[in-house]
Write an enzyme that holds these catalytic residues in place. Structure first.
Site, PDB file in Angstrom:
ATOM      1  N   GLY A 151       0.818  -1.212   0.000  1.00 14.04           N
ATOM      2  CA  GLY A 151       0.000   0.000   0.000  1.00 14.04           C
ATOM      3  C   GLY A 151       0.845   1.251   0.000  1.00 14.04           C
ATOM      4  N   ASN A 152       0.219   2.360   0.367  1.00 16.51           N
ATOM      5  CA  ASN A 152       0.918   3.640   0.413  1.00 16.51           C
ATOM      6  C   ASN A 152       0.320   4.501   1.521  1.00 16.51           C
ATOM      7  OD1 ASN A 152      -1.350   5.283  -0.842  1.00 16.51           O
ATOM      8  ND2 ASN A 152      -0.949   3.820  -2.494  1.00 16.51           N
ATOM      9  N   ARG A 153       0.862   5.683   1.687  1.00 16.59           N
ATOM     10  CA  ARG A 153       0.493   6.536   2.827  1.00 16.59           C
ATOM     11  C   ARG A 153      -0.692   7.468   2.552  1.00 16.59           C
ATOM     12  NH1 ARG A 153       4.685   6.372   6.570  1.00 16.59           N
ATOM     13  NH2 ARG A 153       6.679   5.594   5.776  1.00 16.59           N
ATOM     14  N   SER A 154      -1.319   7.365   1.402  1.00 12.32           N
ATOM     15  CA  SER A 154      -2.398   8.297   1.072  1.00 12.32           C
ATOM     16  C   SER A 154      -3.550   8.195   2.062  1.00 12.32           C
ATOM     17  CB  SER A 154      -2.910   8.030  -0.337  1.00 12.32           C
ATOM     18  OG  SER A 154      -3.986   8.890  -0.654  1.00 12.32           O
TER      19      SER A 154
END
Length: 404
Positions: A213-216
């Protein structure tokens, strides 16, 4: 100056109340409006008073409640209330009220007020799903939007009794934000338009408990949805893995992975005038996802994960675009921001690309943002650091100009 005089000196809001069980939630909206300095005149329908009585509205507004065209006839209330308003906000807007407003019927004080008002008018519908989805209601909503009225798309959730689905009145805090934006002079240049916004970050499963995933956080995408709704648009928000409350005025489609995002965005974009891809979509996903949690094994220090490219949703939108459709993307970069952004704009073929610098403590999850809007047909536009809603407003300025 006494408190009552202060209230009357603030922006003048007419709060129309329809005959729905959700009217109890409008009490909180009224409290927020009055406590923030607005002068609020409550105009309930006769049947609305069966749900919340006149003394409650009078106590919360600090003003007499207007209920009939036959009260104070010398002041011509059926004309003057609408003429003097800076905003008319109808909540809950029942199917009956929407039908009357769309067809210009005026059989009580509230519907007369709607005909005489020359200020912005916001309808916040609330009803059972079957009533909201009925072709007659949808036709009435379309008519009102085409005339420049703002019709807030209802939320999905628990309705009267055990029923659940679209038709729930958004929470008072969200409705209050809509009112404030409209009173602040949000242009109605998206009235009658359907826009699609993606938000959040996709998650690509490795096994049932792990993912790439990512930090958005989704805050910027939600800001885009809120601002578009306040500017009169019908908004579809495709949200990936966010913990934010549904923004008033947006129909929210929840997704998890990039493939789910692709399906939802392409489906919504087929009828959209503009699409803004603000979501952080993972570039890769595991070729396979384990059906049970992967366990550590003695003597194995590495675990190779084979990755495959995810579909390029923004590029696919450009290939599938309908005539006149505007497509905008976001590019989050950590270095050489403009260089990478310009290359991405040329590669994707979209109309606009908003590029910004990101990092662990920059942009992701923060209330502020900065960026540069790159255009395929015009000059670049720098957006100084400010609220994410301020950045969203600039993006919609650019899109509205392209829509003409």
């Amino acid at each position: 100056m006494d408190e009552q005089r202060k209230k009357q000196d603030g922006p003048r809001v007419v709060l129309g109340v329809g005959a729905g069980i959700a009217s109890y939630k409008v009490c909180e909206l009224l409290r927020r409006l009055t406590e923030s300095g607005h002068s609020v005149k409550v105009v309930p329908t006769a049947d609305a008073l069966r749900f919340v009585g006149e003394p409650t509205w009078a106590a919360l507004s600090g003003q007499p409640v207007a209920t009939s065209v036959w009260e104070g006839v010398s002041e011509v209330p059926h004309v003057r209330i609408g003429q003097r308003a800076d905003l008319v906000f109808v909540a809950p807007a029942t199917a009956d009220l929407l039908a009357k407003a769309a067809h210009g019927l005026a059989d009580d004080l509230l519907t007369n007020t709607l005909l005489t008002a020359r200020c912005p008018v916001v309808f916040a519908p609330a009803m059972h799903t079957e009533m909201w989805d009925h072709p007659a209601t949808q036709a009435n909503v379309a008519t009102l939007r085409e005339r420049g009225n703002i019709v807030v798309t209802p939320a999905s959730g628990r309705l009267t009794g055990a029923d659940t689905g679209p038709g729930r009145l958004p929470e008072a805090a969200e409705l209050f934000e809509v009112a404030v934006r409209v009173l602040a002079g949000a242009p109605q240049d998206l009235a009658g338009r359907h826009v699609v916004v993606s938000a959040g970050g996709t998650r690509e499963p490795i096994d049932p408990v792990r993912f790439i995933g990512n930090r958005s956080s989704g805050i910027q995408g939600y800001a885009l949805a809120k601002v578009a709704a306040a500017r009169g648009a019908k908004v579809t928000l495709v949200a990936a893995n966010t913990s934010l409350p549904d923004p008033a005025g947006a129909a929210v489609v929840r997704v998890g992975s990039a493939l789910e995002m692709r399906t939802a965005v392409l489906e919504a974009a087929a009828s959209a005038d503009a699409v803004v891809m603000a979501a952080a979509v993972a570039d890769f996903r595991p070729v396979t996802s384990a059906t049970s949690k992967i366990k550590k094994r003695e003597g194995e220090d590495t675990l190779p994960i084979e990755l495959v490219k995810n579909p390029d949703i923004l590029a696919e939108l450009v290939l599938r675009r309908t005539p006149g459709q505007v497509i905008a993307g976001f590019a989050a970069e950590t270095d050489d921001v403009l260089e990478h952004g310009r290359a991405k704009l040329a590669r994707k073929g979209c109309d606009l690309l908003v590029v910004n610098q990101v990092g662990e403590d920059l942009t992701f999850g923060a209330p502020d943002n900065a960026g540069v809007v790159l255009s395929a047909s015009g000059p670049e536009r720098e957006i100084p650091r400010g609220s994410k809603e301020a950045l969203a407003a600039v993006v919609w300025d650019e899109i509205a100009a392209l829509l003409g």
